[in-house]
Design a protein around this motif. Structure first.
Motif, PDB file in Angstrom:
ATOM      1  N   UNK A  66      22.437  38.358 -31.907  1.00  0.00           N
ATOM      2  CA  UNK A  66      23.865  38.049 -31.910  1.00  0.00           C
ATOM      3  C   UNK A  66      24.699  39.240 -31.441  1.00  0.00           C
ATOM      4  N   UNK A  67      24.342  40.442 -31.851  1.00  0.00           N
ATOM      5  CA  UNK A  67      25.073  41.629 -31.388  1.00  0.00           C
ATOM      6  C   UNK A  67      24.892  41.782 -29.880  1.00  0.00           C
ATOM      7  N   UNK A  68      23.676  41.577 -29.410  1.00  0.00           N
ATOM      8  CA  UNK A  68      23.407  41.674 -27.982  1.00  0.00           C
ATOM      9  C   UNK A  68      24.226  40.649 -27.196  1.00  0.00           C
ATOM     10  N   UNK A  69      24.213  39.397 -27.659  1.00  0.00           N
ATOM     11  CA  UNK A  69      24.968  38.343 -26.971  1.00  0.00           C
ATOM     12  C   UNK A  69      26.472  38.582 -27.048  1.00  0.00           C
ATOM     13  N   UNK A  70      26.956  38.980 -28.207  1.00  0.00           N
ATOM     14  CA  UNK A  70      28.394  39.233 -28.370  1.00  0.00           C
ATOM     15  C   UNK A  70      28.847  40.318 -27.406  1.00  0.00           C
TER      16      UNK A  70
ATOM     17  N   UNK B 184      29.051  56.545 -34.467  1.00  0.00           N
ATOM     18  CA  UNK B 184      28.536  55.257 -34.921  1.00  0.00           C
ATOM     19  C   UNK B 184      29.650  54.221 -34.993  1.00  0.00           C
ATOM     20  N   UNK B 185      30.869  54.643 -34.649  1.00  0.00           N
ATOM     21  CA  UNK B 185      32.020  53.747 -34.659  1.00  0.00           C
ATOM     22  C   UNK B 185      32.209  53.106 -33.291  1.00  0.00           C
ATOM     23  N   UNK B 186      32.751  51.897 -33.296  1.00  0.00           N
ATOM     24  CA  UNK B 186      33.049  51.209 -32.044  1.00  0.00           C
ATOM     25  C   UNK B 186      34.099  51.994 -31.269  1.00  0.00           C
ATOM     26  N   UNK B 187      33.936  52.046 -29.978  1.00  0.00           N
ATOM     27  CA  UNK B 187      34.880  52.737 -29.101  1.00  0.00           C
ATOM     28  C   UNK B 187      35.946  51.734 -28.677  1.00  0.00           C
ATOM     29  N   UNK B 188      36.961  51.566 -29.498  1.00  0.00           N
ATOM     30  CA  UNK B 188      38.005  50.577 -29.247  1.00  0.00           C
ATOM     31  C   UNK B 188      39.153  51.184 -28.445  1.00  0.00           C
ATOM     32  N   UNK B 189      39.906  50.341 -27.745  1.00  0.00           N
ATOM     33  CA  UNK B 189      41.062  50.834 -26.990  1.00  0.00           C
ATOM     34  C   UNK B 189      42.246  51.079 -27.927  1.00  0.00           C
TER      35      UNK B 189
ATOM     36  N   UNK C 165      21.540  46.288 -50.505  1.00  0.00           N
ATOM     37  CA  UNK C 165      20.699  45.196 -50.999  1.00  0.00           C
ATOM     38  C   UNK C 165      21.505  43.975 -51.450  1.00  0.00           C
ATOM     39  N   UNK C 166      22.836  44.102 -51.597  1.00  0.00           N
ATOM     40  CA  UNK C 166      23.642  42.971 -52.046  1.00  0.00           C
ATOM     41  C   UNK C 166      24.675  42.495 -51.034  1.00  0.00           C
ATOM     42  N   UNK C 167      25.329  43.427 -50.380  1.00  0.00           N
ATOM     43  CA  UNK C 167      26.480  43.095 -49.547  1.00  0.00           C
ATOM     44  C   UNK C 167      26.316  43.615 -48.125  1.00  0.00           C
ATOM     45  N   UNK C 168      26.655  42.791 -47.163  1.00  0.00           N
ATOM     46  CA  UNK C 168      26.685  43.213 -45.773  1.00  0.00           C
ATOM     47  C   UNK C 168      28.086  43.032 -45.230  1.00  0.00           C
ATOM     48  N   UNK C 169      28.527  43.958 -44.400  1.00  0.00           N
ATOM     49  CA  UNK C 169      29.830  43.845 -43.754  1.00  0.00           C
ATOM     50  C   UNK C 169      29.648  44.182 -42.277  1.00  0.00           C
ATOM     51  N   UNK C 170      30.072  43.271 -41.439  1.00  0.00           N
ATOM     52  CA  UNK C 170      30.068  43.489 -40.000  1.00  0.00           C
ATOM     53  C   UNK C 170      31.480  43.260 -39.494  1.00  0.00           C
ATOM     54  N   UNK C 171      31.964  44.216 -38.735  1.00  0.00           N
ATOM     55  CA  UNK C 171      33.287  44.105 -38.122  1.00  0.00           C
ATOM     56  C   UNK C 171      33.094  44.130 -36.613  1.00  0.00           C
ATOM     57  N   UNK C 172      33.495  43.054 -35.969  1.00  0.00           N
ATOM     58  CA  UNK C 172      33.467  43.033 -34.503  1.00  0.00           C
ATOM     59  C   UNK C 172      34.903  43.102 -33.996  1.00  0.00           C
ATOM     60  N   UNK C 173      35.056  43.735 -32.842  1.00  0.00           N
ATOM     61  CA  UNK C 173      36.390  43.967 -32.281  1.00  0.00           C
ATOM     62  C   UNK C 173      36.521  43.224 -30.963  1.00  0.00           C
ATOM     63  N   UNK C 174      37.705  42.634 -30.759  1.00  0.00           N
ATOM     64  CA  UNK C 174      37.932  41.756 -29.617  1.00  0.00           C
ATOM     65  C   UNK C 174      39.311  41.999 -29.015  1.00  0.00           C
TER      66      UNK C 174
ATOM     67  N   UNK D 209      34.814  44.232 -27.699  1.00  0.00           N
ATOM     68  CA  UNK D 209      35.139  45.659 -27.659  1.00  0.00           C
ATOM     69  C   UNK D 209      34.137  46.537 -28.397  1.00  0.00           C
ATOM     70  N   UNK D 210      33.433  45.983 -29.374  1.00  0.00           N
ATOM     71  CA  UNK D 210      32.474  46.774 -30.131  1.00  0.00           C
ATOM     72  C   UNK D 210      32.200  46.154 -31.486  1.00  0.00           C
ATOM     73  N   UNK D 211      31.288  46.808 -32.227  1.00  0.00           N
ATOM     74  CA  UNK D 211      30.893  46.299 -33.535  1.00  0.00           C
ATOM     75  C   UNK D 211      30.491  47.460 -34.433  1.00  0.00           C
ATOM     76  N   UNK D 212      30.738  47.294 -35.720  1.00  0.00           N
ATOM     77  CA  UNK D 212      30.294  48.229 -36.755  1.00  0.00           C
ATOM     78  C   UNK D 212      29.721  47.392 -37.887  1.00  0.00           C
ATOM     79  N   UNK D 213      28.619  47.866 -38.477  1.00  0.00           N
ATOM     80  CA  UNK D 213      27.954  47.066 -39.492  1.00  0.00           C
ATOM     81  C   UNK D 213      27.278  47.949 -40.528  1.00  0.00           C
TER      82      UNK D 213
END
Length: 108
Positions: free
Chosen positions: A35-39, A3-8, A54-63, A46-50
């Motif tokens: 947005x994930x699809x377009x990104x 479920x983790x992004x496959x980063x270099x 109910x209170x907090x969301x965290x999304x990490x995108x890799x570039x 490089x990938x995304x993890x999210x």
């Protein structure tokens, strides 16, 4: 499948978006998926993890680069989503851009 992004191998960049939702807000989930699809179609993505509760969301995108991040920030559809987020979906959010110097993984 992980479920983790496959980063270099580092270095690469991470954009960390942490948010507190204002309300359930119509259209949020559909826009987030779009947005994930377009990104993922953008050069340098490089990938995304999210994760969200109910209170907090965290999304990490890799570039690959700061230029790739800048192009994504200025993408017209992303700019629309950013404005809707400020007006309709978020009570608060924080955005951080970091250079990843080292990473390690564990999987059982």
């Amino acid at each position: 499948m992980s479920k983790f992004a496959n980063t270099p191998q580092p270095p690469y960049y991470a954009v960390i978006f942490a948010s507190e939702r204002a309300k359930a807000g119509k259209g949020y989930e559909k826009m987030a998926e779009k947005m994930v699809e377009l990104a993922s179609e953008q050069e340098g993505f490089l990938g995304v993890e999210s994760a969200r509760d109910h209170e907090l969301g965290i999304t990490v995108s890799y570039w690959e680069s700061l230029d790739a991040i800048k192009r994504w920030k200025e993408h017209s559809a992303h700019m629309v989503a950013q404005e809707r987020g400020k007006k309709e979906w978020y009570k608060s959010f924080v955005l951080r851009v970091c250079k990843v110097e080292r990473d390690s993984f564990f999987e059982m």
